[in-house]
Design a protein around this motif. Structure first.
Motif, PDB file in Angstrom:
ATOM      1  N   PHE A   9       0.982  -1.174  -0.227  1.00  0.00           N
ATOM      2  CA  PHE A   9      -0.079  -0.029  -0.254  1.00  0.00           C
ATOM      3  C   PHE A   9       0.923   1.144   0.148  1.00  0.00           C
ATOM      4  CE2 PHE A   9      -2.009   3.273   2.487  1.00  0.00           C
ATOM      5  CZ  PHE A   9      -3.505   3.162   2.190  1.00  0.00           C
ATOM      6  N   THR A  10       0.744   1.628  -1.472  1.00  0.00           N
ATOM      7  CA  THR A  10       1.559   3.055  -0.811  1.00  0.00           C
ATOM      8  C   THR A  10       1.299   4.405  -1.759  1.00  0.00           C
ATOM      9  OG1 THR A  10       1.953   2.702  -3.357  1.00  0.00           O
ATOM     10  CG2 THR A  10       3.564   1.812  -2.400  1.00  0.00           C
ATOM     11  N   ALA A  11       1.793   5.786  -1.002  1.00  0.00           N
ATOM     12  CA  ALA A  11       1.521   7.475  -1.075  1.00  0.00           C
ATOM     13  C   ALA A  11       0.344   7.170  -2.701  1.00  0.00           C
ATOM     14  CB  ALA A  11       2.428   7.861  -1.324  1.00  0.00           C
ATOM     15  N   GLU A  12       1.342   6.141  -4.345  1.00  0.00           N
ATOM     16  CA  GLU A  12       0.548   6.551  -5.171  1.00  0.00           C
ATOM     17  C   GLU A  12      -1.089   5.556  -5.421  1.00  0.00           C
ATOM     18  OE1 GLU A  12       1.870   7.099  -7.616  1.00  0.00           O
ATOM     19  OE2 GLU A  12       3.835   7.721  -7.698  1.00  0.00           O
ATOM     20  N   ASP A  13      -1.260   5.258  -4.412  1.00  0.00           N
ATOM     21  CA  ASP A  13      -2.799   4.484  -4.391  1.00  0.00           C
ATOM     22  C   ASP A  13      -3.447   5.633  -3.950  1.00  0.00           C
ATOM     23  OD1 ASP A  13      -1.918   1.459  -4.845  1.00  0.00           O
ATOM     24  OD2 ASP A  13      -1.589   1.463  -2.865  1.00  0.00           O
ATOM     25  N   VAL A  14      -2.940   6.292  -3.090  1.00  0.00           N
ATOM     26  CA  VAL A  14      -3.892   7.364  -1.831  1.00  0.00           C
ATOM     27  C   VAL A  14      -4.036   8.302  -2.908  1.00  0.00           C
ATOM     28  CG1 VAL A  14      -4.162   9.635  -0.445  1.00  0.00           C
ATOM     29  CG2 VAL A  14      -3.037   6.593   0.204  1.00  0.00           C
ATOM     30  N   LYS A  15      -3.099   8.498  -3.771  1.00  0.00           N
ATOM     31  CA  LYS A  15      -3.204   9.930  -4.982  1.00  0.00           C
ATOM     32  C   LYS A  15      -4.234   9.319  -6.446  1.00  0.00           C
ATOM     33  CE  LYS A  15      -0.168  12.444  -8.849  1.00  0.00           C
ATOM     34  NZ  LYS A  15       1.043  12.115  -9.787  1.00  0.00           N
ATOM     35  N   PHE A  16      -3.727   8.119  -6.614  1.00  0.00           N
ATOM     36  CA  PHE A  16      -4.721   7.500  -7.750  1.00  0.00           C
ATOM     37  C   PHE A  16      -6.277   7.787  -6.784  1.00  0.00           C
ATOM     38  CE2 PHE A  16      -7.679   3.971  -8.220  1.00  0.00           C
ATOM     39  CZ  PHE A  16      -7.061   3.649 -10.154  1.00  0.00           C
ATOM     40  N   THR A  17      -6.660   7.485  -5.320  1.00  0.00           N
ATOM     41  CA  THR A  17      -7.464   7.568  -5.705  1.00  0.00           C
ATOM     42  C   THR A  17      -8.684   9.226  -5.634  1.00  0.00           C
ATOM     43  OG1 THR A  17      -8.059   5.297  -4.058  1.00  0.00           O
ATOM     44  CG2 THR A  17      -9.240   7.758  -3.424  1.00  0.00           C
ATOM     45  N   LEU A  18      -7.305  10.304  -5.026  1.00  0.00           N
ATOM     46  CA  LEU A  18      -8.673  10.939  -5.113  1.00  0.00           C
ATOM     47  C   LEU A  18      -7.974  11.278  -6.420  1.00  0.00           C
ATOM     48  CD1 LEU A  18      -6.176  12.861  -2.150  1.00  0.00           C
ATOM     49  CD2 LEU A  18      -8.193  11.745  -2.065  1.00  0.00           C
ATOM     50  N   GLU A  19      -7.503  11.065  -7.206  1.00  0.00           N
ATOM     51  CA  GLU A  19      -7.973  11.808  -8.577  1.00  0.00           C
ATOM     52  C   GLU A  19      -9.309  11.460  -9.114  1.00  0.00           C
ATOM     53  OE1 GLU A  19      -3.682  10.990 -10.424  1.00  0.00           O
ATOM     54  OE2 GLU A  19      -2.984  12.508  -9.919  1.00  0.00           O
ATOM     55  N   LEU A  20      -9.224  10.142  -8.918  1.00  0.00           N
ATOM     56  CA  LEU A  20     -10.089   9.334  -9.545  1.00  0.00           C
ATOM     57  C   LEU A  20     -11.592   9.844  -8.672  1.00  0.00           C
ATOM     58  CD1 LEU A  20     -11.103   6.224 -11.077  1.00  0.00           C
ATOM     59  CD2 LEU A  20     -11.412   5.401  -8.386  1.00  0.00           C
ATOM     60  N   MET A  21     -11.456  10.336  -7.711  1.00  0.00           N
ATOM     61  CA  MET A  21     -12.662  10.243  -6.876  1.00  0.00           C
ATOM     62  C   MET A  21     -13.464  12.219  -8.075  1.00  0.00           C
ATOM     63  SD  MET A  21     -13.259   9.236  -4.487  1.00  0.00           S
ATOM     64  CE  MET A  21     -13.323   8.153  -5.889  1.00  0.00           C
ATOM     65  N   VAL A  22     -12.747  12.573  -8.544  1.00  0.00           N
ATOM     66  CA  VAL A  22     -13.003  13.754  -9.124  1.00  0.00           C
ATOM     67  C   VAL A  22     -12.917  13.722 -11.187  1.00  0.00           C
ATOM     68  CG1 VAL A  22     -12.226  15.185  -7.825  1.00  0.00           C
ATOM     69  CG2 VAL A  22     -10.394  14.877  -9.548  1.00  0.00           C
ATOM     70  N   ASP A  23     -12.501  12.003 -10.997  1.00  0.00           N
ATOM     71  CA  ASP A  23     -12.500  12.311 -12.513  1.00  0.00           C
ATOM     72  C   ASP A  23     -14.597  12.264 -12.724  1.00  0.00           C
ATOM     73  OD1 ASP A  23     -13.051  10.496 -15.240  1.00  0.00           O
ATOM     74  OD2 ASP A  23     -11.335   8.790 -14.529  1.00  0.00           O
ATOM     75  N   PRO A  24     -14.629  12.877 -13.910  1.00  0.00           N
ATOM     76  CA  PRO A  24     -16.229  12.705 -14.458  1.00  0.00           C
ATOM     77  C   PRO A  24     -16.562  11.322 -15.009  1.00  0.00           C
ATOM     78  CG  PRO A  24     -14.756  14.239 -15.985  1.00  0.00           C
ATOM     79  CD  PRO A  24     -13.836  13.948 -14.866  1.00  0.00           C
ATOM     80  N   ASN A  25     -15.453  10.462 -15.125  1.00  0.00           N
ATOM     81  CA  ASN A  25     -16.598   9.804 -16.042  1.00  0.00           C
ATOM     82  C   ASN A  25     -16.556   8.590 -15.452  1.00  0.00           C
ATOM     83  OD1 ASN A  25     -15.887  10.687 -18.970  1.00  0.00           O
ATOM     84  ND2 ASN A  25     -13.823  10.032 -19.080  1.00  0.00           N
TER      85      ASN A  25
END
Length: 192
Positions: A9-25
């Motif tokens: 589990f890494t910070a890359e997972d956190v970044k990915f999730t936060l970016e995913l939350m605002v993905d309009p798709n």
């Protein structure tokens, strides 16, 4: 800390999730607050920084209830809304997803590699109970040890005394409509 599949589990997972939350798709159950996150930067495998576009006081609480998703499983998916992960999630908690039978149950097994203390239970089974009659019937044998009810009738509370020894019950009663006609369904003094 590791995901249930053994990957770190890494910070890359956190970044990915936060970016995913605002993905309009992406169909997220909650996007509130995440739209103010800017300049996400992974500093190290276990550290991430960002700035907020503007102050948003509830964001720490929102972030605390945001389920981090594994980038290594969802990152390459063309449609993250229909990914296999959605029906067999991988997490970092004390219980691992085992199986789900639609309309039947969800089965979770203890995560022997959990980083914290426990788990102290080998398996959790969440049964879908379609109505109160089935729930009452299920309480007779020793198959039901805990109840969680939403929108339940007050009569359930009187049934607590008849549960098998060692059982527990938690009911969140529906909010009463305090209009004159529905304050008490049993009161003959109320007029419509």
């Amino acid at each position: 800390m590791k995901w249930h599949d053994g990957k770190p589990f890494t910070a890359e997972d956190v970044k990915f999730t936060l970016e995913l939350m605002v993905d309009p798709n992406f169909r997220s159950w909650r996007k509130t607050g995440h739209e103010f996150v800017r300049d996400l930067t992974v500093v190290s495998p276990m550290e991430i920084t960002w700035r907020m576009e503007k102050p948003f006081t509830p964001y720490p609480s929102i972030l605390a209830s945001t389920f981090i998703t594994p980038k290594h499983l969802l990152g390459a998916e063309a449609d993250r809304n229909t990914a296999a992960y959605n029906n067999a999630p991988v997490g970092t908690g004390p219980f691992k997803w085992k199986e789900r039978v639609a309309g039947g149950y969800i089965l979770l097994d203890a995560n022997a590699d959990y980083f914290g203390e426990g788990p102290h239970i080998e398996r959790l089974v969440y049964n879908y109970v379609p109505d109160l009659n089935v729930m009452y019937t299920s309480s007779r044998p020793a198959t039901l040890t805990s109840w969680v009810c939403n929108g339940s009738r007050p009569t359930i509370m009187t049934r607590r005394r008849t549960l098998p020894a060692g059982s527990s019950m938690s009911c969140r009663a529906r909010r009463l409509n305090r209009s004159r006609s529905t304050w008490s369904a049993r009161s003959s003094r109320m007029r419509p």
